[in-house]
Design a protein around this motif. Structure first.
Motif, PDB file in Angstrom:
ATOM      1  N   CYS A 133      44.805  24.523  79.571  1.00 25.39           N
ATOM      2  CA  CYS A 133      45.324  23.373  80.328  1.00 25.39           C
ATOM      3  C   CYS A 133      46.790  23.584  80.705  1.00 25.39           C
ATOM      4  O   CYS A 133      47.203  23.345  81.847  1.00 25.39           O
ATOM      5  N   TYR A 172      41.548  21.824  85.650  1.00 27.42           N
ATOM      6  CA  TYR A 172      42.138  21.236  84.443  1.00 27.42           C
ATOM      7  C   TYR A 172      41.173  20.319  83.682  1.00 27.42           C
ATOM      8  O   TYR A 172      41.141  20.347  82.440  1.00 27.42           O
ATOM      9  N   PRO A 173      40.357  19.466  84.359  1.00 27.55           N
ATOM     10  CA  PRO A 173      39.543  18.483  83.616  1.00 27.55           C
ATOM     11  C   PRO A 173      38.578  19.080  82.609  1.00 27.55           C
ATOM     12  O   PRO A 173      38.365  18.482  81.550  1.00 27.55           O
ATOM     13  N   LEU A 176      38.659   9.781  81.989  1.00 22.68           N
ATOM     14  CA  LEU A 176      37.370  10.474  81.998  1.00 22.68           C
ATOM     15  C   LEU A 176      36.539  10.075  80.780  1.00 22.68           C
ATOM     16  O   LEU A 176      37.019  10.126  79.645  1.00 22.68           O
ATOM     17  N   VAL A 183      47.383  14.773  77.900  1.00 24.18           N
ATOM     18  CA  VAL A 183      47.840  15.263  79.209  1.00 24.18           C
ATOM     19  C   VAL A 183      49.348  15.457  79.201  1.00 24.18           C
ATOM     20  O   VAL A 183      49.864  16.506  79.612  1.00 24.18           O
ATOM     21  N   HIS A 230      31.377  13.029  85.031  1.00 24.08           N
ATOM     22  CA  HIS A 230      32.580  12.880  85.848  1.00 24.08           C
ATOM     23  C   HIS A 230      33.324  14.210  85.970  1.00 24.08           C
ATOM     24  O   HIS A 230      33.880  14.527  87.027  1.00 24.08           O
ATOM     25  N   VAL A 231      33.327  14.971  84.876  1.00 24.35           N
ATOM     26  CA  VAL A 231      33.970  16.291  84.902  1.00 24.35           C
ATOM     27  C   VAL A 231      33.247  17.207  85.890  1.00 24.35           C
ATOM     28  O   VAL A 231      33.875  17.958  86.634  1.00 24.35           O
ATOM     29  N   TYR A 284      38.757  17.886  78.904  1.00 21.45           N
ATOM     30  CA  TYR A 284      37.666  17.073  78.353  1.00 21.45           C
ATOM     31  C   TYR A 284      37.128  17.701  77.082  1.00 21.45           C
ATOM     32  O   TYR A 284      36.872  17.006  76.088  1.00 21.45           O
ATOM     33  N   LEU A 296      47.693  14.343  87.151  1.00 21.80           N
ATOM     34  CA  LEU A 296      46.774  14.678  86.071  1.00 21.80           C
ATOM     35  C   LEU A 296      46.619  13.543  85.059  1.00 21.80           C
ATOM     36  O   LEU A 296      45.620  13.493  84.338  1.00 21.80           O
ATOM     37  N   LEU A 299      34.314  16.663  89.503  1.00 17.05           N
ATOM     38  CA  LEU A 299      35.595  17.308  89.793  1.00 17.05           C
ATOM     39  C   LEU A 299      35.444  18.820  89.867  1.00 17.05           C
ATOM     40  O   LEU A 299      36.075  19.481  90.697  1.00 17.05           O
ATOM     41  N   LEU A 354      43.373  11.513  84.444  1.00 13.79           N
ATOM     42  CA  LEU A 354      42.239  12.167  83.784  1.00 13.79           C
ATOM     43  C   LEU A 354      41.983  11.568  82.394  1.00 13.79           C
ATOM     44  O   LEU A 354      40.920  11.789  81.819  1.00 13.79           O
TER      45      LEU A 354
END
Length: 393
Positions: free
Chosen positions: A85, A262-263, A124, A308, A129-130, A267, A118, A133, A121
């Motif tokens: 990340c 990134y997600p 989430l 984040v 959902h991830v 996650y 970001l 993206l 996020l």
């Protein structure tokens, strides 16, 4: 995100780098399959496979013991995911500086600006959902590939077919080999991914075709881009694009790709942290971050947003993070993607394996140790050198 560095790997390793892109894809596909196979045990009565474990950590708990095994794998996974990340944030800052080299905003300020986008996020809630993206990440990836390969094809008349060598630059190629290795590592996500499939019987087929496609594209991309730019090939291929507008367009899509990449590690990292600390008392230290209606509690949202912000702060504060990532990733990455899956496979399935499979598992463990040692040595040397000569952050 490693795709832009693959042509540079061909510069360092020639045809051996292309062979590595194909061979490592095969190995990572194999270790992904055997890792997921370790989630299952065969029912003695029916002969059918039953999913008795749900994660990488649960496999480690079985093989290494409940106390230390789970902790070791958990720590390695969380470090790998959070550093990935952070690396995406660093990449965004570097790309924006490359797009606006004369601007008044420095790379750290760009990282903070990127971080604003970001923060949402933290909302989430599911892998679905991830995946949405990640779909748009794939779309931006296709645009980048189409633009760069289109540019290369327009230069086909000047391609340097004889420039691709059979020799290896032993001083620098190991670093490129590390890039190739880590461009395929996905084992952290596979148990969760397989568990969320509607039809789990399609997992092996999905893994086969995704790695075949990745190997074909990566080797073709690295080869074609090197033929175009030859010995002038830069570490990041977009730096070879001379037109500022054209380079800015490609860098914009690369930033979008980094942000949309990134997600998934975010996650996964939050999921691991939640299972370790927030499943509820007395099982974990803290209560659940989820309310009874399935929504995040306020302090649960603060926890995710905090993760984040934590990655952004580390991105702007740690000197030479990319080299440090290579140093730590050489250990955690090879353990998670090469050594541990094969060790777990041998530990849990040894009585049912033929001698060829056992020999191949030991071979992959050997390669993992070799890649890890080489990566740690090279990255450690580069980190020491960076501090000695005072390279900028």
């Amino acid at each position: 995100m490693f795709i832009v560095s693959l042509p540079f790997a061909v510069l360092r390793g020639g045809y051996w780098a292309i062979a590595a892109m194909v061979g490592i894809a095969y190995i990572c596909c194999y270790t992904g399959k055997i890792l997921v196979d370790c989630l299952y045990e065969e029912d003695a009565a029916t002969g059918q496979k039953i999913r008795v474990r749900d994660s990488y950590v649960s496999i480690a708990r079985e093989c290494f013991g409940a106390k230390w095994g789970a902790r070791a794998v958990n720590i390695a996974q969380i470090i790998e995911l959070l550093m990935t990340c952070i690396l995406y944030v660093v990449v965004c800052g570097d790309l924006m500086i490359g797009t606006f080299p004369e601007g008044s905003i420095d790379s750290r300020s760009w990282m903070m600006l990127i971080g604003i986008f970001l923060v949402p996020l933290g909302f989430l809630k599911s892998l679905h959902h991830v995946s949405v993206l990640s779909f748009w990440c794939t779309m931006s990836h296709l645009v980048i590939n189409a633009i760069i390969l289109g540019y290369c094809l327009l230069e086909i008349g000047d391609w340097g077919w004889a420039k691709v060598k059979w020799s290896i630059d032993m001083e620098n190629f190991p670093i490129s080999l590390g890039v190739i290795v880590f461009s395929y590592t996905s084992q952290i996500f596979l148990p969760t991914l397989e568990g969320n499939l509607i039809d789990r019987s399609t997992f092996n087929r999905m893994l086969n075709w995704s790695h075949v496609a990745a190997a074909l594209f990566k080797s073709l991309f690295g080869y074609v881009c090197f033929l175009t730019f030859q010995n002038d090939t830069q570490q990041v291929i977009t730096n070879n694009l001379h037109s500022p507008g054209f380079k800015g367009l490609v860098n914009f899509f690369l930033v979008m790709k980094a942000m949309l990449s990134y997600p998934l590690p975010f996650y996964a990292a939050c999921d691991l942290l939640e299972k370790a600390f927030f499943k509820g008392r007395p099982e974990t230290l803290f209560p659940s971050i989820w309310a009874l209606d399935g929504e995040l509690k306020v302090w649960g949202l603060a926890f995710k947003v905090g993760v984040v912000v934590f990655t952004i702060l580390l991105a702007i504060s740690i000197p030479h993070f990319a080299i440090l990532m290579g140093f730590i990733g050489s250990f955690t990455g090879t353990m998670l993607s090469f050594i541990w899956p094969c060790y777990f496979h041998l530990k849990l399935k040894r009585p049912t394996l033929d001698w060829g499979t056992v020999a191949y598992d030991y071979f992959v463990i050997f390669l993992g140790c070799l890649f890890g040692i080489i990566g740690v040595y090279d990255s450690g040397s580069a980190l020491i050198k960076a501090f000695e000569i005072g390279l900028p952050f």
